[in-house]
Write an enzyme that holds these catalytic residues in place. Structure first.
Site, PDB file in Angstrom:
ATOM      1  N   ARG A   1       0.860  -1.199   0.000  1.00  0.00           N
ATOM      2  CA  ARG A   1       0.000   0.000   0.000  1.00  0.00           C
ATOM      3  C   ARG A   1       0.889   1.240   0.000  1.00  0.00           C
ATOM      4  O   ARG A   1       1.018   1.901  -1.013  1.00  0.00           O
ATOM      5  CB  ARG A   1      -0.958  -0.017   1.205  1.00  0.00           C
ATOM      6  CG  ARG A   1      -2.145   0.964   1.048  1.00  0.00           C
ATOM      7  CD  ARG A   1      -1.776   2.389   1.376  1.00  0.00           C
ATOM      8  NE  ARG A   1      -1.238   2.545   2.729  1.00  0.00           N
ATOM      9  CZ  ARG A   1      -0.643   3.652   3.149  1.00  0.00           C
ATOM     10  NH1 ARG A   1      -0.485   4.703   2.346  1.00  0.00           N
ATOM     11  NH2 ARG A   1      -0.159   3.720   4.391  1.00  0.00           N
TER      12      ARG A   1
ATOM     13  N   HIS B   1       3.509   3.925  -3.578  1.00  0.00           N
ATOM     14  CA  HIS B   1       3.988   5.257  -3.963  1.00  0.00           C
ATOM     15  C   HIS B   1       5.346   5.178  -4.658  1.00  0.00           C
ATOM     16  O   HIS B   1       5.637   5.955  -5.569  1.00  0.00           O
ATOM     17  CB  HIS B   1       4.121   6.158  -2.734  1.00  0.00           C
ATOM     18  CG  HIS B   1       2.825   6.570  -2.127  1.00  0.00           C
ATOM     19  ND1 HIS B   1       1.921   7.397  -2.764  1.00  0.00           N
ATOM     20  CD2 HIS B   1       2.266   6.282  -0.923  1.00  0.00           C
ATOM     21  CE1 HIS B   1       0.878   7.605  -1.988  1.00  0.00           C
ATOM     22  NE2 HIS B   1       1.056   6.940  -0.864  1.00  0.00           N
TER      23      HIS B   1
END
Length: 349
Positions: free
Chosen positions: A17, A21
């Site tokens: 998660r 990025h």
């Protein structure tokens, strides 16, 4: 409080998660399954799966994902037998309907995330998660931007809505060890003894592991970390490093260190298109107290307008921008460009 070094720590992995990025949300199905298998083999307690900005984060503002949240969650659910699947929901980006879809796909833990002074917006989502029977966590982001006492009040709100665990979240990697200690003491003083606490650290000042250790010493139950530190900015507390430190301290973490070390170097690190490390730009995040996921957006803006990424990040920190204001990064870049032009004209007079 009395620190219990023999307490079983809850190891919460965020590679799939927050780590999203670091690859601009481009994990393939094979990537997530390879990582999930390794984490499951190492016996982590939970694996968080979603777009980097949580359920429904895939968008023009935050960056489009290679797959949907549901596809990623279903893929992980196919290969894990020990770890529970977690996901992240930011009210205003994801809704209770998206949470139900994630639950149906296999998620059993949800972390409902708000800015550290905006717990009020989490009421509906926390209540609904409890209705679904999910392990429901309150996630107070950018915790450096308010006082320990105010943070405790916001934590108490989340507890009153039904959250059974509250996280101190250092989204900017800006907290010192003393900052962490003060926040955990304030939060734990206000919460019920039965309510757990968690730490989500970023490594922008190279304090991710140290801050996680301090949190545990203050009674923290759950520790977020990621393989090779995979995450926004300079990354999260590197999971294999935290576990090695915990092992040296004689703490009960319940995971296999060597499996984590192998997964970090052989599976995760090769996926990085930009090294996840402390460098000039990521250090600026921690120094200026900027939301870590702003990094890649600021780098794009700097390249487009011929500016310094550090200058953009420091100005974002000065303006106290928070998660959700990614669209303002271009505005800041244009303001800096305008100021540079004004200065050049003034010098020419």
């Amino acid at each position: 409080m009395t620190f219990d070094p023999h307490k079983k720590l809850y190891i919460s992995d965020v590679t799939l998660r927050d780590g999203s990025h670091a690859v601009r949300h481009q994990y393939s199905i094979r990537n997530v399954q390879d990582i999930a298998r390794a984490l499951d083999k190492a016996k982590v307690d939970s694996i968080e799966v979603a777009h980097g900005d949580g359920l429904q984060g895939s968008s023009f503002n935050y960056g489009f994902g290679a797959h949907s949240d549901i596809e990623w969650i279903e893929a992980v659910a196919e290969v894990v037998t020990h770890a529970r699947i977690a996901t992240l929901l930011l009210p205003g980006i994801g809704t209770v309907h998206h949470l139900k879809e994630a639950y149906d796909a296999g998620a059993r833990i949800v972390r409902v995330a708000t800015h550290c002074t905006e717990a009020d917006v989490s009421r509906q989502h926390i209540a609904y998660a409890r209705e679904l029977g999910m392990d429901t966590v309150g996630f107070l982001m950018m915790s450096h931007m308010t006082t320990p006492q105010n943070l405790a009040v916001e934590a108490k709100k989340m507890e009153s809505y039904g959250a059974t665990c509250i996280y101190v979240v250092d989204s900017g990697g800006a907290l010192s060890m003393q900052d962490v200690r003060e926040r955990f003491r304030a939060v734990k003083d206000l919460l019920e003894p039965s309510t757990q606490t968690g730490i989500h650290a970023h490594h922008n000042l190279s304090l991710g592991v140290a801050n996680s250790i301090v949190a545990v010493e203050e009674g923290c139950d759950r520790i977020d970390a990621s393989l090779a530190g995979m995450g926004a900015g300079a990354g999260n507390a590197p999971l294999e490093v935290f576990v090695a430190a915990a092992e040296r301290l004689g703490w009960n973490h319940g995971t296999d260190l060597y499996t984590l070390m192998d997964a970090a170097d052989e599976i995760v690190r090769p996926l990085q298109d930009r090294p996840v490390r402390v460098d000039r730009e990521t250090l600026a995040l921690g120094y200026a107290g900027v939301y870590s996921s702003f990094l890649r957006h600021a780098e794009v803006a700097a390249s487009k307008y011929g500016l310094s990424t550090v200058d953009i990040l420091v100005e974002l920190g000065r303006r106290r921008m928070v998660g959700g204001q990614e669209d303002m990064i271009v505005d800041v870049a244009l303001d800096l460009l305008r100021q540079r032009g004004d200065a050049a004209r003034q010098a020419a007079v």
